[in-house]
Design a protein around this motif. Structure first.
Motif, PDB file in Angstrom:
ATOM      1  N   ASN A 297       3.507 -12.559  -1.542  1.00 44.38           N
ATOM      2  CA  ASN A 297       3.732 -13.559  -2.592  1.00 44.38           C
ATOM      3  C   ASN A 297       4.897 -13.114  -3.470  1.00 44.38           C
ATOM      4  O   ASN A 297       4.712 -12.387  -4.447  1.00 44.38           O
TER       5      ASN A 297
ATOM      6  N   GLN B  90       4.221 -14.718  -7.885  1.00 40.84           N
ATOM      7  CA  GLN B  90       3.859 -13.423  -8.465  1.00 40.84           C
ATOM      8  C   GLN B  90       5.037 -12.463  -8.520  1.00 40.84           C
ATOM      9  O   GLN B  90       4.859 -11.266  -8.720  1.00 40.84           O
TER      10      GLN B  90
ATOM     11  N   GLU C 104      14.717  -5.461 -10.787  1.00 38.83           N
ATOM     12  CA  GLU C 104      13.291  -5.126 -10.785  1.00 38.83           C
ATOM     13  C   GLU C 104      12.522  -6.074  -9.880  1.00 38.83           C
ATOM     14  O   GLU C 104      11.648  -5.652  -9.112  1.00 38.83           O
TER      15      GLU C 104
ATOM     16  N   LYS D 167      10.427  -5.039  -6.548  1.00 44.61           N
ATOM     17  CA  LYS D 167       8.998  -5.379  -6.448  1.00 44.61           C
ATOM     18  C   LYS D 167       8.739  -6.216  -5.202  1.00 44.61           C
ATOM     19  O   LYS D 167       7.771  -5.996  -4.481  1.00 44.61           O
TER      20      LYS D 167
ATOM     21  N   SER E 290       8.620  -4.071  -2.251  1.00 39.11           N
ATOM     22  CA  SER E 290       7.357  -3.340  -2.248  1.00 39.11           C
ATOM     23  C   SER E 290       6.218  -4.216  -1.737  1.00 39.11           C
ATOM     24  O   SER E 290       5.402  -3.786  -0.908  1.00 39.11           O
ATOM     25  N   LEU E 291       6.164  -5.449  -2.218  1.00 39.45           N
ATOM     26  CA  LEU E 291       5.104  -6.366  -1.774  1.00 39.45           C
ATOM     27  C   LEU E 291       5.236  -6.644  -0.283  1.00 39.45           C
ATOM     28  O   LEU E 291       4.239  -6.752   0.444  1.00 39.45           O
TER      29      LEU E 291
ATOM     30  N   ARG F 246     -11.046  -1.847   5.227  1.00 43.11           N
ATOM     31  CA  ARG F 246     -10.827  -0.687   4.374  1.00 43.11           C
ATOM     32  C   ARG F 246      -9.455  -0.089   4.631  1.00 43.11           C
ATOM     33  O   ARG F 246      -8.678   0.139   3.713  1.00 43.11           O
TER      34      ARG F 246
ATOM     35  N   ILE G  56      -6.565  -2.312   3.227  1.00 38.46           N
ATOM     36  CA  ILE G  56      -6.341  -2.303   1.785  1.00 38.46           C
ATOM     37  C   ILE G  56      -5.772  -0.963   1.347  1.00 38.46           C
ATOM     38  O   ILE G  56      -4.879  -0.896   0.490  1.00 38.46           O
ATOM     39  N   ILE G  57      -6.264   0.117   1.957  1.00 35.85           N
ATOM     40  CA  ILE G  57      -5.710   1.427   1.616  1.00 35.85           C
ATOM     41  C   ILE G  57      -4.231   1.481   1.993  1.00 35.85           C
ATOM     42  O   ILE G  57      -3.399   2.019   1.252  1.00 35.85           O
TER      43      ILE G  57
ATOM     44  N   GLU H 212      -2.196  -1.013   1.983  1.00 30.98           N
ATOM     45  CA  GLU H 212      -1.488  -1.787   0.951  1.00 30.98           C
ATOM     46  C   GLU H 212      -1.304  -0.948  -0.305  1.00 30.98           C
ATOM     47  O   GLU H 212      -0.223  -0.928  -0.914  1.00 30.98           O
ATOM     48  N   VAL H 213      -2.370  -0.250  -0.694  1.00 28.64           N
ATOM     49  CA  VAL H 213      -2.293   0.598  -1.877  1.00 28.64           C
ATOM     50  C   VAL H 213      -1.201   1.638  -1.702  1.00 28.64           C
ATOM     51  O   VAL H 213      -0.348   1.833  -2.576  1.00 28.64           O
ATOM     52  N   ASP H 214      -1.212   2.308  -0.533  1.00 29.60           N
ATOM     53  CA  ASP H 214      -0.197   3.340  -0.275  1.00 29.60           C
ATOM     54  C   ASP H 214       1.205   2.751  -0.363  1.00 29.60           C
ATOM     55  O   ASP H 214       2.110   3.346  -0.950  1.00 29.60           O
TER      56      ASP H 214
ATOM     57  N   LEU I 232       2.248   0.137  -2.029  1.00 30.84           N
ATOM     58  CA  LEU I 232       2.632  -0.293  -3.376  1.00 30.84           C
ATOM     59  C   LEU I 232       2.862   0.887  -4.310  1.00 30.84           C
ATOM     60  O   LEU I 232       3.639   0.799  -5.254  1.00 30.84           O
ATOM     61  N   CYS I 233       2.159   1.983  -4.054  1.00 30.02           N
ATOM     62  CA  CYS I 233       2.273   3.100  -4.985  1.00 30.02           C
ATOM     63  C   CYS I 233       3.359   4.079  -4.572  1.00 30.02           C
ATOM     64  O   CYS I 233       3.808   4.893  -5.360  1.00 30.02           O
TER      65      CYS I 233
ATOM     66  N   ILE J 259      -2.719  -6.842  -5.346  1.00 26.46           N
ATOM     67  CA  ILE J 259      -3.344  -6.829  -4.023  1.00 26.46           C
ATOM     68  C   ILE J 259      -4.436  -7.887  -4.036  1.00 26.46           C
ATOM     69  O   ILE J 259      -5.292  -7.910  -4.924  1.00 26.46           O
TER      70      ILE J 259
ATOM     71  N   ARG K 242     -15.039  -6.694  -3.598  1.00 27.79           N
ATOM     72  CA  ARG K 242     -14.449  -6.026  -2.431  1.00 27.79           C
ATOM     73  C   ARG K 242     -13.760  -4.724  -2.826  1.00 27.79           C
ATOM     74  O   ARG K 242     -13.465  -3.886  -1.979  1.00 27.79           O
TER      75      ARG K 242
END
Lengths: 640, 148, 108
Positions: free
Chosen positions: A95, A99, A109, A113, A116-117, A628, A631-632, A634-636, A638-639, B35, B42
């Motif tokens: 998105n 967003q 910026e 971003k 990153s997304l 799981r 999502i992990i 995705e977290v990795d 983004l961070c 996210i 969840r």
């Protein structure tokens, strides 16, 4: 994996703030990305073609789209992928519009971003699996909550299409607010005359089951298979025996709420034409005396022992049509509503001029029964009010019904002086402006741009202090009757019903539509539809249009024999599952079953919330489409 | 150095609220990256800890208002688990203000933008997260001095 | 800025509620309107702001949260507080609250 990335410009919507070319280029750094392209409008035919051709040409096994919100076009792009032979769940959307491009000003910026997304979406798609939707059944029966014109119209349309429909109404008769009206704008049709034929149709239609004096108590399940418990309140009258003769009403000695007897039929044209006993004012229920109605009743229909009854029924779709109320005027003391009998609300004025109302249609003052020499209408009482005591919105119907009231008053007594205090006159419908001009030009109603500061009772009359904005001076006058156009708000049961249906409501308590422009009669919750005032201020033609639209959506659902279910369901890895059952405890849908030291998810019931996945202590449970690992990843991304 | 804020948003309410902030063209800091999850329930604590371990300086979990969860009871579980997680973070010696739980509905675009701006400012005041990075909890200078 | 005059929708409730409006050369809604239109000097010159009792009825009744009484206070404050000048503007038949209101500093 062979991933194709597509970056949308969305005209200038994204391109103006996010450097699409830069992102398209940088994403090629990932060795799994075998094709990366940008395009002005990916949702358009050309964009779709770009994607489908790329899938074929590059043998793509995954697609990432950087564009508007998935809530916008996820379905569109998934269909495109499916057409090209790629499993639609091998497609992820980043998105970068709602967003990113639309909420940030700094181009650098926003671009970083967006990159990153996009990387997060790529990371997620790498761990995706092809998913296949299941099927769930459709109970071919509809429920309509609310028996006003909205509910009535919807029920009739659904029944005419051949589907059984239950109509639940909390008061003893259907008809709602429209049944209380005298005439309707702009045609000045007699409201009851156009409504009662529909009410009779509802009562006599073989496909409609009418549950009046009833309320919905519990709703379970989901689209296609709702289970609803309805509480039928005790009327204390056996509906199968009652003939509607009215002998009981005549016999009752009590004046109950709103000037009616303890046993009452709400109004002459009530459907069903069966009375109910208000147990709070009935002498028998209060102190065991009287029972005159029972004595008077020839068919022996009075039943003091009657109790509330509960029924449970299955439905494929539900329509909310809970209607509205006028706001209470406690916070508007300046108008003297509670202090003066001759300061009334528009609905009360409507009842006075209605031939079936408390004065038999005579336009007289409540205080002394005399015909008023002057009537002052005050608009926007509580509407367009951003403070805590009012509603910020325009109630939409008041300008029109006040013009109607003014005309009605003049029709009954041409000599009455009628004035209307307004902020603006809003006439948004067909023939509405002409109607309002008739009031001014033909009937001589005085419209004063300005508002009233105070209404004071004095010597049997009312003194008003107002401001005439066009004269730019004070307007102080004496009047005989003041009518307040109070704001409308959703009925008090709306919030309860919305929560039972898991249907969102907005800050003003109205049930929210799924999309304000393109999906005006659907709730965001699948299988729930909305029509009438419960969704926002509107007049009768709009209400009827919405009701038919909602019915159409329901019919479209009920004609299906199966619904495809969301494939993003939970799934157990039996190797890791010990059958502890924590997942089953958390599930709101009863979709998880514990079977001999393991669990199994019923994909038809699972709605994909993921609660079980998190409750699982061993990680045996996972959610397809939002696993799981995904999502992990995705977290990795983004961070990092 | 810019702070990194990860936001977990539920599809039905808060993600839609974020979209509304977008269609309304409300501005909030670009430090925030979202996210999407089907429901706030969840969000596993492991995801939040992973975010901090991988360089997030603030994490915010957004869901539907209590009573309005699209999946009926999901956000009750979120609320309960987040309470436990706040306790764990305190035990780890991490500032409680780096984690936030917020209920934002689909019609609250302005609230979304305001919350993100406020939370980012709060995280900026706390600075970069240096307490829990990689997969270790770093000792504070005081703890190191005492040989913990 | 103490309040946003742009919120005013010219409904006239403030002036309708004002107990002194009948004796004002410029009623409360006009103070807001003129300020909205970029002509605050005409408000400062008006006698009306010296007749304002600061009863705040206008603010209580305004459906948009506009504060005409504060506009009047700003207009008065902008002119300095030389006592003799103030008392010349104030009608001696006015209720006692007025001089107090007239001398009150504009607060945020």
């Amino acid at each position: 994996m062979r991933i194709g990335v597509f970056v949308c410009h969305c005209g200038n919507n994204i391109k103006a703030t996010v450097d699409a070319a830069y992102i398209t280029e940088r994403l090629r750094d990932d060795s799994s990305v075998v094709c990366s392209a940008e395009f002005p409008y990916l949702c358009a035919e050309g964009g779709q073609k770009l994607i489908t051709e790329a899938i074929a040409e590059h043998n793509l096994t995954g697609v990432v789209i950087c564009a508007c919100s998935p809530r916008m076009h996820e379905t569109t792009f998934r269909k495109a992928a499916a057409k090209a032979g790629l499993n639609p769940y091998r497609l992820e959307i980043a998105n970068i519009r709602e967003q990113c491009a639309w909420v940030h000003k700094n181009k650098e910026e926003a671009t970083e971003k967006a990159l990153s997304l996009a990387k997060a979406a790529i990371a997620k798609i790498k761990l995706s699996q092809p998913l296949f939707p299941g099927e769930s059944r459709v109970t071919k029966r509809a429920l309509v909550i609310g028996g006003g014109i909205a509910g009535i119209q919807a029920a009739l349309d659904i029944a005419e299409a051949g589907f059984p429909v239950d109509l639940v109404e909390k008061s003893p008769s259907i008809g709602g607010k429209m049944a209380q009206l005298d005439k309707t704008f702009p045609t000045l049709d007699c409201s009851a005359c156009i409504l009662t034929p529909k009410m009779v149709d509802v009562a006599s239609h073989e496909k409609i089951n009418l549950h009046t004096y009833s309320e919905v108590e519990k709703v379970e399940g989901f689209v296609g298979s709702f289970t609803v418990t309805i509480r039928k309140k005790a009327r204390s009258v056996d509906m199968t025996k009652c003939t509607g003769c009215g002998d009981c009403l005549a016999a009752c000695p009590v004046k109950g709420k709103e000037n009616r007897k303890a046993i009452y039929i709400p109004y002459a044209q009530a459907v069903p034409n069966v009375p109910a006993i208000d147990r709070e004012s009935c002498l028998y229920f209060k102190n065991g005396k009287c029972k005159r109605c029972e004595k008077a009743c020839q068919p022996k229909a009075i039943d003091f022992t009657q109790e509330d009854e509960r029924i449970t029924e299955g439905y494929g779709a539900i329509i909310a049509a809970t209607g509205f109320e006028a706001i209470r005027l406690d916070a508007f003391g300046e108008y003297g509503y509670h202090a003066n009998k001759d300061v009334i609300t528009s609905l009360e004025f409507e009842r006075i001029i209605n031939a079936s109302g408390p004065t038999g249609g005579k336009l007289v003052r409540p205080s002394d029964g005399s015909v008023p020499a002057r009537i002052s209408f005050i608009q926007c009482v509580g509407s367009r009010d951003a403070t805590a005591r009012g509603k910020p919105y325009c109630s939409k119907v008041c300008c029109m019904y006040t013009a109607k009231h003014a005309i009605s008053a003049k029709e009954k007594h041409p000599e009455i002086d009628v004035e209307v205090f307004y902020i603006d006159v809003r006439t948004p419908g067909k023939n509405f402006e002409e109607f309002y001009r008739r009031a001014v030009e033909v009937y001589g109603v005085r419209y004063i741009k300005g508002q009233v500061g105070k209404v004071i009772g004095e010597n049997g009359s009312l003194r008003i202090q107002a401001m005439d904005m066009l004269e730019n001076g004070r307007y102080d006058a004496v009047t005989d009757l003041v009518v307040l156009a109070a704001a409308i708000e959703p009925s008090d049961s709306a919030k309860k019903v919305a929560q039972m249906l898991s249907s969102p409501i907005d800050a003003n308590g109205f049930l929210s539509e799924a999309h304000p422009k393109l999906r005006p009669v659907e709730s965001a919750t699948a299988g729930i539809f909305l029509c009438g005032m419960c969704n926002g201020p509107k007049d009768i033609p709009e209400t009827v249009a919405q009701a038919s639209a909602a019915a159409c959506k329901v019919i479209g659902l009920l004609v299906k024999d199966q619904l495809t279910t969301n494939p993003c369901t939970a799934k157990t890895d039996e190797n890791n599952c010990s059958g502890c059952g924590l997942c089953a405890e958390v599930c709101p849908y009863g979709a998880v079953g514990v079977i001999s030291h393991s669990t199994a998810v019923n994909a038809a019931l699972c709605q994909g919330c993921g609660g079980c996945t998190v409750a699982c202590p061993s990680g045996a449970m996972n959610l397809q489409g939002f696993s799981r690992a995904q999502i992990i990843a995705e977290v990795d991304a983004l961070c990092g | 150095m810019r702070v990194n804020v990860v936001a977990f948003c539920c599809n039905w309410c808060s993600y839609a609220g974020a979209d509304l902030a977008g269609t309304s063209r409300l501005v909030y800091p670009s430090n925030v990256k979202i996210i999407r999850v089907p429901c706030s329930c969840r969000v596993d604590e492991a995801f939040i800890l992973r975010a901090f371990a991988r360089g997030a300086d603030g994490v915010i979990v957004c869901g539907c208002h209590i009573g309005d969860c699209h999946y009926a009871t999901g956000n009750y579980h979120t609320r309960q688990r987040m309470e436990s997680l706040f306790g764990l973070l305190a035990f780890m010696g991490m500032e409680r203000e780096r984690l936030r739980l917020e209920w934002i509905s689909a019609s609250e675009g302005a609230k979304f933008a305001d919350t993100m701006a406020e939370f980012t400012a709060q995280v900026e005041k706390l600075g970069k997260n240096e307490r829990y990075t990689g997969d270790c909890i770093k000792a504070t200078d005081a703890e190191a001095a005492e040989g913990i | 800025m103490m309040n946003n005059e742009n919120r005013c929708m010219l409904c006239g409730r403030c002036s309708a509620a004002c107990p002194m409006a009948a004796r004002m050369d410029l009623p409360p809604h006009m103070w807001v309107y003129r300020t909205q239109r970029g002509d605050p000097s005409s408000v400062r010159k008006a006698d009306a702001i010296w007749k304002c009792l600061s009863c705040l009825c206008c603010e209580a009744r305004c459906p948009r949260g506009v504060k005409p009484a504060h506009v009047a206070e700003e207009a008065r404050a902008g002119q300095g507080y030389i006592l003799e000048d103030v008392m010349k503007r104030v009608d001696e038949n006015m209720p006692q609250q007025l001089p107090v209101a007239a001398l009150r500093k504009a607060r945020g």
